[in-house]
Structure formats: structure tokens, C-alpha cells
Write a protein that holds these residues in place. Structure first.
Motif, PDB file in Angstrom:
ATOM      1  N   ALA A   1      12.388  11.329  -7.674  1.00 58.13           N
ATOM      2  CA  ALA A   1      13.615  11.540  -6.899  1.00 58.13           C
ATOM      3  C   ALA A   1      13.294  11.633  -5.408  1.00 58.13           C
ATOM      4  O   ALA A   1      14.022  11.083  -4.570  1.00 58.13           O
ATOM      5  CB  ALA A   1      14.323  12.805  -7.370  1.00 58.13           C
ATOM      6  N   TRP A   2      12.201  12.321  -5.065  1.00 62.33           N
ATOM      7  CA  TRP A   2      11.796  12.438  -3.656  1.00 62.33           C
ATOM      8  C   TRP A   2      11.506  11.050  -3.070  1.00 62.33           C
ATOM      9  O   TRP A   2      11.968  10.724  -1.977  1.00 62.33           O
ATOM     10  CB  TRP A   2      10.561  13.339  -3.524  1.00 62.33           C
ATOM     11  CG  TRP A   2       9.968  13.276  -2.156  1.00 62.33           C
ATOM     12  CD1 TRP A   2      10.356  13.979  -1.058  1.00 62.33           C
ATOM     13  CD2 TRP A   2       8.899  12.426  -1.726  1.00 62.33           C
ATOM     14  NE1 TRP A   2       9.591  13.628   0.023  1.00 62.33           N
ATOM     15  CE2 TRP A   2       8.686  12.671  -0.362  1.00 62.33           C
ATOM     16  CE3 TRP A   2       8.094  11.484  -2.373  1.00 62.33           C
ATOM     17  CZ2 TRP A   2       7.713  12.010   0.377  1.00 62.33           C
ATOM     18  CZ3 TRP A   2       7.127  10.825  -1.626  1.00 62.33           C
ATOM     19  CH2 TRP A   2       6.948  11.091  -0.280  1.00 62.33           C
ATOM     20  N   ALA A   3      10.731  10.236  -3.798  1.00 63.95           N
ATOM     21  CA  ALA A   3      10.389   8.905  -3.300  1.00 63.95           C
ATOM     22  C   ALA A   3      11.642   8.062  -3.093  1.00 63.95           C
ATOM     23  O   ALA A   3      11.788   7.383  -2.075  1.00 63.95           O
ATOM     24  CB  ALA A   3       9.432   8.205  -4.264  1.00 63.95           C
TER      25      ALA A   3
ATOM     26  N   ALA B   1       0.829  -1.206   0.000  1.00 63.64           N
ATOM     27  CA  ALA B   1       0.000   0.000   0.000  1.00 63.64           C
ATOM     28  C   ALA B   1       0.866   1.261   0.000  1.00 63.64           C
ATOM     29  O   ALA B   1       0.548   2.244  -0.686  1.00 63.64           O
ATOM     30  CB  ALA B   1      -0.933   0.005   1.201  1.00 63.64           C
ATOM     31  N   GLU B   2       1.971   1.259   0.757  1.00 65.21           N
ATOM     32  CA  GLU B   2       2.875   2.419   0.764  1.00 65.21           C
ATOM     33  C   GLU B   2       3.518   2.623  -0.610  1.00 65.21           C
ATOM     34  O   GLU B   2       3.610   3.749  -1.104  1.00 65.21           O
ATOM     35  CB  GLU B   2       3.967   2.234   1.826  1.00 65.21           C
ATOM     36  CG  GLU B   2       3.463   2.360   3.238  1.00 65.21           C
ATOM     37  CD  GLU B   2       4.527   2.017   4.266  1.00 65.21           C
ATOM     38  OE1 GLU B   2       4.778   2.869   5.131  1.00 65.21           O
ATOM     39  OE2 GLU B   2       5.096   0.907   4.194  1.00 65.21           O
ATOM     40  N   ILE B   3       3.955   1.535  -1.223  1.00 62.71           N
ATOM     41  CA  ILE B   3       4.568   1.628  -2.548  1.00 62.71           C
ATOM     42  C   ILE B   3       3.550   2.131  -3.565  1.00 62.71           C
ATOM     43  O   ILE B   3       3.860   2.994  -4.396  1.00 62.71           O
ATOM     44  CB  ILE B   3       5.168   0.266  -2.967  1.00 62.71           C
ATOM     45  CG1 ILE B   3       6.333  -0.098  -2.036  1.00 62.71           C
ATOM     46  CG2 ILE B   3       5.630   0.306  -4.421  1.00 62.71           C
ATOM     47  CD1 ILE B   3       6.848  -1.504  -2.190  1.00 62.71           C
ATOM     48  N   GLU B   4       2.326   1.632  -3.492  1.00 64.63           N
ATOM     49  CA  GLU B   4       1.272   2.090  -4.404  1.00 64.63           C
ATOM     50  C   GLU B   4       0.950   3.564  -4.178  1.00 64.63           C
ATOM     51  O   GLU B   4       0.676   4.294  -5.125  1.00 64.63           O
ATOM     52  CB  GLU B   4       0.023   1.228  -4.240  1.00 64.63           C
ATOM     53  CG  GLU B   4       0.190  -0.163  -4.820  1.00 64.63           C
ATOM     54  CD  GLU B   4      -0.985  -1.082  -4.531  1.00 64.63           C
ATOM     55  OE1 GLU B   4      -1.801  -0.779  -3.627  1.00 64.63           O
ATOM     56  OE2 GLU B   4      -1.080  -2.123  -5.199  1.00 64.63           O
TER      57      GLU B   4
ATOM     58  N   SER C   1       4.333   2.521 -15.783  1.00 66.19           N
ATOM     59  CA  SER C   1       4.367   1.978 -14.431  1.00 66.19           C
ATOM     60  C   SER C   1       5.746   2.243 -13.838  1.00 66.19           C
ATOM     61  O   SER C   1       6.650   2.701 -14.516  1.00 66.19           O
ATOM     62  CB  SER C   1       4.092   0.470 -14.460  1.00 66.19           C
ATOM     63  OG  SER C   1       5.131  -0.196 -15.139  1.00 66.19           O
ATOM     64  N   LEU C   2       5.876   1.960 -12.582  1.00 65.82           N
ATOM     65  CA  LEU C   2       7.173   2.066 -11.928  1.00 65.82           C
ATOM     66  C   LEU C   2       7.718   0.674 -11.710  1.00 65.82           C
ATOM     67  O   LEU C   2       6.975  -0.269 -11.472  1.00 65.82           O
ATOM     68  CB  LEU C   2       7.044   2.790 -10.585  1.00 65.82           C
ATOM     69  CG  LEU C   2       6.674   4.256 -10.662  1.00 65.82           C
ATOM     70  CD1 LEU C   2       6.521   4.830  -9.267  1.00 65.82           C
ATOM     71  CD2 LEU C   2       7.708   5.045 -11.427  1.00 65.82           C
TER      72      LEU C   2
ATOM     73  N   TRP D   1       3.124   5.878  -3.190  1.00 65.59           N
ATOM     74  CA  TRP D   1       4.213   6.612  -3.847  1.00 65.59           C
ATOM     75  C   TRP D   1       3.974   6.644  -5.350  1.00 65.59           C
ATOM     76  O   TRP D   1       4.143   7.660  -5.999  1.00 65.59           O
ATOM     77  CB  TRP D   1       5.565   5.974  -3.552  1.00 65.59           C
ATOM     78  CG  TRP D   1       6.061   6.147  -2.159  1.00 65.59           C
ATOM     79  CD1 TRP D   1       5.753   7.161  -1.280  1.00 65.59           C
ATOM     80  CD2 TRP D   1       6.945   5.291  -1.464  1.00 65.59           C
ATOM     81  NE1 TRP D   1       6.402   6.976  -0.101  1.00 65.59           N
ATOM     82  CE2 TRP D   1       7.146   5.839  -0.177  1.00 65.59           C
ATOM     83  CE3 TRP D   1       7.597   4.119  -1.788  1.00 65.59           C
ATOM     84  CZ2 TRP D   1       7.971   5.250   0.766  1.00 65.59           C
ATOM     85  CZ3 TRP D   1       8.429   3.535  -0.847  1.00 65.59           C
ATOM     86  CH2 TRP D   1       8.604   4.097   0.418  1.00 65.59           C
ATOM     87  N   GLN D   2       3.589   5.488  -5.902  1.00 68.59           N
ATOM     88  CA  GLN D   2       3.360   5.405  -7.347  1.00 68.59           C
ATOM     89  C   GLN D   2       2.245   6.361  -7.764  1.00 68.59           C
ATOM     90  O   GLN D   2       2.383   7.096  -8.747  1.00 68.59           O
ATOM     91  CB  GLN D   2       3.021   3.972  -7.736  1.00 68.59           C
ATOM     92  CG  GLN D   2       2.775   3.797  -9.224  1.00 68.59           C
ATOM     93  CD  GLN D   2       2.603   2.341  -9.606  1.00 68.59           C
ATOM     94  OE1 GLN D   2       3.375   1.507  -9.196  1.00 68.59           O
ATOM     95  NE2 GLN D   2       1.596   2.053 -10.392  1.00 68.59           N
ATOM     96  N   ASP D   3       1.142   6.361  -7.020  1.00 71.12           N
ATOM     97  CA  ASP D   3       0.031   7.268  -7.345  1.00 71.12           C
ATOM     98  C   ASP D   3       0.484   8.722  -7.269  1.00 71.12           C
ATOM     99  O   ASP D   3       0.173   9.531  -8.156  1.00 71.12           O
ATOM    100  CB  ASP D   3      -1.150   7.049  -6.394  1.00 71.12           C
ATOM    101  CG  ASP D   3      -1.828   5.708  -6.609  1.00 71.12           C
ATOM    102  OD1 ASP D   3      -1.603   5.082  -7.669  1.00 71.12           O
ATOM    103  OD2 ASP D   3      -2.568   5.287  -5.701  1.00 71.12           O
TER     104      ASP D   3
END
Length: 114
Positions: A80-82, A57-60, A103-104, A62-64
Motif C-alpha cells: 500500500a505504501w509503494a 532499479a527503483e521498481i525492483e 512476484s509483483l 520497491w519489490q525487494d
């Protein structure tokens, strides 16, 4: 930097001839003290296994956040921030944009020399 002495574990170490100079050269190249260089090498070789990885959920999230960027510059700044957040947490991966796919990609960072 003020260090809390109670949290520091001192360890005396005998080095083979020439190793001190090699450590000093590596530390200078990397812009850190000899102690910081040694600790960085030890951290790389013996990572803290108790660090929790981020949840999906945290990774998603960041992606959003990254993909909500209105332009390429904002996208790159958010990416870069992420990655700075990930690196400061000591996690062994980073986010990269896949040029051919919207996508990432999670890229695991592990040393191949182990």
C-alpha cells in the motif's frame, strides 16, 4: 491551501446549460471543489508527458522492500505504501501481488474511454 498566484493560469469558460450542475454533482461525489474536479478531468485527458517514469532499479527496490516483510500484514502495508508513492507521483501504474506467483505485477492504469 496557499497558492502562488504566479503559477496559476486563469481561463474563462462558457459552459452549456446544465453542465455546471453536473460538474458540481461530480465534485461533491468525489469530495472536491468544482475547480479541482475540472482540473482532475483535464489532467486525466491531457497528462503531463514530461513526468519521468521510475527506473527498473527503483521498481525492483520497491519489490525487494515489499518482499522482505516478515508477515502478511507488513507485506500488505508495504504494498500500500509503494502504491501511495506511485500515485502521489502521478505515474499511470500500480503494483499488485499475484496470488499464484511470488512476484509483483505492474498494472497500467489507462482510461479505456479515450
Amino acid at each position: 491551501m496557499t497558492e502562488k498566484r504566479a503559477l496559476i493560469d486563469k481561463f474563462m469558460l462558457r459552459l452549456p446549460d446544465g453542465m455546471r450542475a453536473r460538474i458540481r454533482a461530480a465534485a461533491k461525489k468525489n469530495g472536491r471543489s468544482m475547480n479541482a474536479e475540472i482540473v482532475a478531468l483535464l489532467e486525466d485527458q491531457f497528462p503531463d508527458e514530461t513526468k519521468e517514469l521510475p527506473t527498473l532499479a527503483e521498481i525492483e527496490h520497491w519489490q525487494d522492500y515489499i518482499f522482505e516483510a516478515e508477515d502478511q500484514g507488513t507485506f500488505e502495508n508495504r504494498l500500500a505504501w509503494a502504491n501511495a508513492e506511485i500515485e502521489s507521483s502521478g505515474w499511470e501504474f500500480k503494483l499488485e501481488a499475484d496470488d499464484g506467483n511470488p512476484s509483483l505485477v505492474l498494472v497500467l492504469r489507462k482510461s479505456l474511454s479515450r
